[in-house]
Design an enzyme around this catalytic site. Structure first.
Site, PDB file in Angstrom:
ATOM      1  N   CYS A  58     -19.646  18.913 -17.364  1.00 11.04           N
ATOM      2  CA  CYS A  58     -21.105  18.926 -17.488  1.00 11.04           C
ATOM      3  C   CYS A  58     -21.778  18.766 -16.122  1.00 11.04           C
ATOM      4  O   CYS A  58     -21.643  19.610 -15.254  1.00 11.04           O
ATOM      5  CB  CYS A  58     -21.543  17.866 -18.496  1.00 11.04           C
ATOM      6  SG  CYS A  58     -23.174  18.139 -19.197  1.00 11.04           S
ATOM      7  N   HIS A  59     -22.507  17.677 -15.894  1.00 10.62           N
ATOM      8  CA  HIS A  59     -23.196  17.437 -14.627  1.00 10.62           C
ATOM      9  C   HIS A  59     -22.300  16.759 -13.592  1.00 10.62           C
ATOM     10  O   HIS A  59     -22.699  16.589 -12.439  1.00 10.62           O
ATOM     11  CB  HIS A  59     -24.443  16.575 -14.857  1.00 10.62           C
ATOM     12  CG  HIS A  59     -25.561  17.294 -15.530  1.00 10.62           C
ATOM     13  ND1 HIS A  59     -25.584  17.503 -16.891  1.00 10.62           N
ATOM     14  CD2 HIS A  59     -26.691  17.857 -15.037  1.00 10.62           C
ATOM     15  CE1 HIS A  59     -26.683  18.154 -17.214  1.00 10.62           C
ATOM     16  NE2 HIS A  59     -27.376  18.388 -16.106  1.00 10.62           N
ATOM     17  N   ALA A  60     -21.093  16.356 -13.965  1.00  4.85           N
ATOM     18  CA  ALA A  60     -20.202  15.627 -13.059  1.00  4.85           C
ATOM     19  C   ALA A  60     -19.895  16.360 -11.751  1.00  4.85           C
ATOM     20  O   ALA A  60     -19.688  15.703 -10.731  1.00  4.85           O
ATOM     21  CB  ALA A  60     -18.909  15.249 -13.779  1.00  4.85           C
TER      22      ALA A  60
END
Length: 179
Positions: free
Chosen positions: A106-108
């Site tokens: 995801c946003h990692a």
């Protein structure tokens, strides 16, 4: 194998922490929750508070040398905080310099961008990170899971919680190849 899960104290998307955690434990590995401070990590279901999880190690005191792989769960706030903590960024970079498997969902990948480890690599993420990844020298693709074997380590990335089944399978494959 001992696998680090790095999160900020708040803002981790709970399912992106718990599903890979279960997969790692189910494969017989040890999962270790690493955060920027001791105590607990607050999980979220998108914007709503969910469960809390006890921190096992603090990133400033942890060493990548004591782990066999790293998982970076997403959530918008989680990697946004991690990328501002120099010890967290250095911790992530150390996994790459040691050639250890790293997985981010995801946003990692924002934390990967900050650690300057995406240059020349192909990865996926939540679509809003596309420009950040490209600006950092990476190639962004819209795939459920992307495995990049450039360099000595394997990088596994996925877009969102809907990709967790494929993400977890790829994480376990990366760890099996490491063993």
């Amino acid at each position: 194998m001992r696998i680090a899960f790095l999160t900020a104290p708040e803002g981790v998307e709970q399912v992106e922490l718990t599903e890979p955690w279960k997969a790692v434990l189910g494969a017989g590995h040890e999962a270790v929750l690493v955060s920027t401070r001791p105590g607990e990590v607050q999980g979220f279901h998108h914007l709503d508070r969910a469960d809390t999880f006890p921190v096992d190690e603090v990133v400033g005191e942890a060493s990548a040398a004591s782990f066999d792989g790293l998982v970076l769960p997403g959530g918008v706030a989680n990697p946004d905080v991690l990328r501002t903590v120099p010890e967290a960024v250095a911790f992530v970079g150390d996994f790459f310099s040691r050639g250890l498997p790293v997985a981010a969902i995801c946003h990692a990948p924002w934390t990967l961008v900050e650690a300057d480890v995406v240059r020349g690599r192909v990865l996926t993420s939540w679509p809003s990170l596309r420009t950040d990844i490209r600006n950092a020298g990476g190639t962004w693709v819209d795939e459920r899971v992307q495995v990049c074997d450039q360099g000595p380590n394997r990088l596994v990335t996925s877009r969102n919680p809907g990709d967790l089944k494929a993400f977890c399978a790829a994480v376990l494959d990366a760890l099996a190849d490491r063993a």
